[in-house]
Design a protein around this motif. Structure first.
Motif, short mmCIF file in Angstrom:
data_model
loop_
_atom_site.label_atom_id
_atom_site.label_comp_id
_atom_site.label_asym_id
_atom_site.label_seq_id
_atom_site.Cartn_x
_atom_site.Cartn_y
_atom_site.Cartn_z
N MET A 293 0.83 -1.21 0.00
CA MET A 293 0.00 0.00 0.00
C MET A 293 0.87 1.27 0.00
O MET A 293 0.51 2.28 -0.59
CB MET A 293 -0.92 -0.01 1.22
N TYR A 294 2.01 1.19 0.68
CA TYR A 294 2.85 2.37 0.79
C TYR A 294 4.15 2.23 -0.01
O TYR A 294 5.15 2.86 0.32
CB TYR A 294 3.15 2.66 2.25
N ARG A 295 4.11 1.38 -1.06
CA ARG A 295 5.29 1.26 -1.88
C ARG A 295 5.60 2.55 -2.64
O ARG A 295 6.73 2.79 -3.07
CB ARG A 295 5.11 0.11 -2.88
N PHE A 296 4.58 3.39 -2.80
CA PHE A 296 4.80 4.65 -3.51
C PHE A 296 5.79 5.56 -2.80
O PHE A 296 6.33 6.50 -3.40
CB PHE A 296 3.46 5.38 -3.70
N LEU A 297 6.03 5.28 -1.49
CA LEU A 297 7.01 6.10 -0.76
C LEU A 297 8.41 5.94 -1.30
O LEU A 297 9.29 6.76 -1.01
CB LEU A 297 6.97 5.75 0.73
N LEU A 298 8.64 4.85 -2.08
CA LEU A 298 9.95 4.61 -2.66
C LEU A 298 10.10 5.22 -4.05
O LEU A 298 11.15 5.07 -4.68
CB LEU A 298 10.23 3.10 -2.72
N PHE B 211 2.90 12.73 7.31
CA PHE B 211 2.08 11.54 7.54
C PHE B 211 0.68 11.72 6.93
O PHE B 211 0.11 10.77 6.37
CB PHE B 211 1.96 11.23 9.03
N ARG B 212 0.13 12.91 7.01
CA ARG B 212 -1.21 13.14 6.50
C ARG B 212 -1.25 12.98 4.99
O ARG B 212 -2.14 12.29 4.45
CB ARG B 212 -1.69 14.54 6.90
N GLY C 101 -1.92 7.12 0.03
CA GLY C 101 -2.05 5.68 0.14
C GLY C 101 -3.49 5.22 0.03
O GLY C 101 -3.80 4.22 -0.64
N GLU C 102 -4.39 5.93 0.68
CA GLU C 102 -5.80 5.58 0.61
C GLU C 102 -6.34 5.78 -0.81
O GLU C 102 -7.16 4.98 -1.30
CB GLU C 102 -6.60 6.42 1.60
N ALA C 103 -5.91 6.85 -1.47
CA ALA C 103 -6.38 7.10 -2.84
C ALA C 103 -5.91 5.99 -3.77
O ALA C 103 -6.67 5.53 -4.64
CB ALA C 103 -5.88 8.46 -3.31
N ARG C 104 -4.66 5.53 -3.60
CA ARG C 104 -4.16 4.46 -4.46
C ARG C 104 -4.90 3.14 -4.17
O ARG C 104 -5.19 2.36 -5.09
CB ARG C 104 -2.66 4.29 -4.23
N ALA C 105 -5.20 2.89 -2.89
CA ALA C 105 -5.94 1.67 -2.54
C ALA C 105 -7.34 1.69 -3.14
O ALA C 105 -7.83 0.68 -3.65
CB ALA C 105 -5.99 1.53 -1.03
N ASP C 106 -8.02 2.85 -3.08
CA ASP C 106 -9.35 2.97 -3.66
C ASP C 106 -9.30 2.77 -5.17
O ASP C 106 -10.19 2.13 -5.76
CB ASP C 106 -9.95 4.34 -3.34
#
Length: 279
Positions: A1-6, A244-245, A251-256
């Motif tokens: 879910m948070y792979r975009f942080l890379l 963090f916000r 992350g939520e937008a990518r999951a949706d």
């Protein structure tokens, strides 16, 4: 879910965030060190003042050899002995002075010492209004003849605590600020740049405690440093919170989007049909 942080974009955002937090923490720590330095200066000045006041009196000429000599560092509050005669004809009242929560005034009498110069001596404090006391003649006269006065050495005042400037000119025989600059036009002889407060005044005069040296207390600048410390640490926390916000929101937008839960556009947001629609 948070792979975009890379991803490169988020790596840049994270590095900038870390640098911003480090800068805020550094500035907050620096402001805190300035506040601590001022606290240490205040404690050191108080300690030196108590130690100096407890020492045996020294002759005036040893500390102030000439009228133009300034109070040496660390000698504010030092007990000074001066021998001479009071000039009662040029006695002055200093209004607007508070002692133990009561309003009153200082009684300042020039002490003529060797060479004809005068040392301003605050012989004590009296309650009430200076003008009323002068009219009633209730101010005690200074001793006559040669006397030896012991008192605490003071820096010349740089502001007028009585507020004489705001009220207008003081009556004749009164003084708003104790300094050579304010006495030079009042007394017909040279005046020492400093003054003393008599340690053992005659009744009904009350002893005036020596004032703290200039720039030795916890002034507004010290509390400004403390306030800036809190502000910089709050900024650091705010930067972390926003990182963090935004990370959570993306992350939520990518999951949706991955689940096909992308919200549909409202009818009024849809594009208008083309005017060239074929029949």
């Amino acid at each position: 879910m948070y792979r975009f942080l890379l991803t490169p974009r988020w790596l840049v955002v994270s590095v900038v965030t870390l640098l911003a937090v480090a800068f805020c923490v550094f500035m907050g720590s620096w402001q805190l060190s300035r506040f601590q330095w001022r606290v240490d200066q205040h404690r050191s000045a108080k300690h030196d003042q108590v130690r100096t006041a407890a020492e045996a009196p020294v002759p005036l000429a040893r500390v102030l050899p000439t009228t133009g000599t300034q109070v040496p560092d660390g000698d504010s509050g030092r007990q000074i002995s001066a021998t001479g005669s009071y000039d009662s004809g040029h006695q002055l009242l200093v209004p607007g002075r508070t002692l133990d929560g009561h309003d009153g005034f200082y009684v300042l009498t020039p002490l003529r010492v060797g060479g004809g110069a005068a040392l301003p001596v605050v012989r004590g404090w009296l309650p009430g209004e200076a003008s009323a006391a002068a009219r009633a003649g209730s101010v005690p006269a200074a001793p006559t003849g040669q006397v030896t006065v012991i008192g605490a050495l003071q820096y010349p005042e740089t502001t007028d605590p009585s507020g004489a400037t705001a009220r207008g000119a003081l009556p004749s025989g009164q003084l708003g600020m104790i300094s050579a600059a304010s006495l030079v036009n009042v007394l017909p002889y040279p005046v020492y740049s400093s003054w003393i407060t008599a340690t053992h005044p005659a009744a009904p005069l009350k002893a005036v405690p020596p004032a703290a040296p200039p720039n030795s207390g916890l002034d507004l600048k010290a509390f400004q440093n403390l306030g800036y410390t809190g502000q910089w640490f709050v900024f650091a926390g705010f930067v972390v919170f926003m990182w963090f916000r935004f990370a959570r929101r993306e992350g939520e937008a990518r999951a949706d989007a991955a689940l096909g839960l992308v919200p549909q556009k409202a009818p009024d947001e849809e594009q208008e049909p083309s005017a060239a629609t074929p029949a």
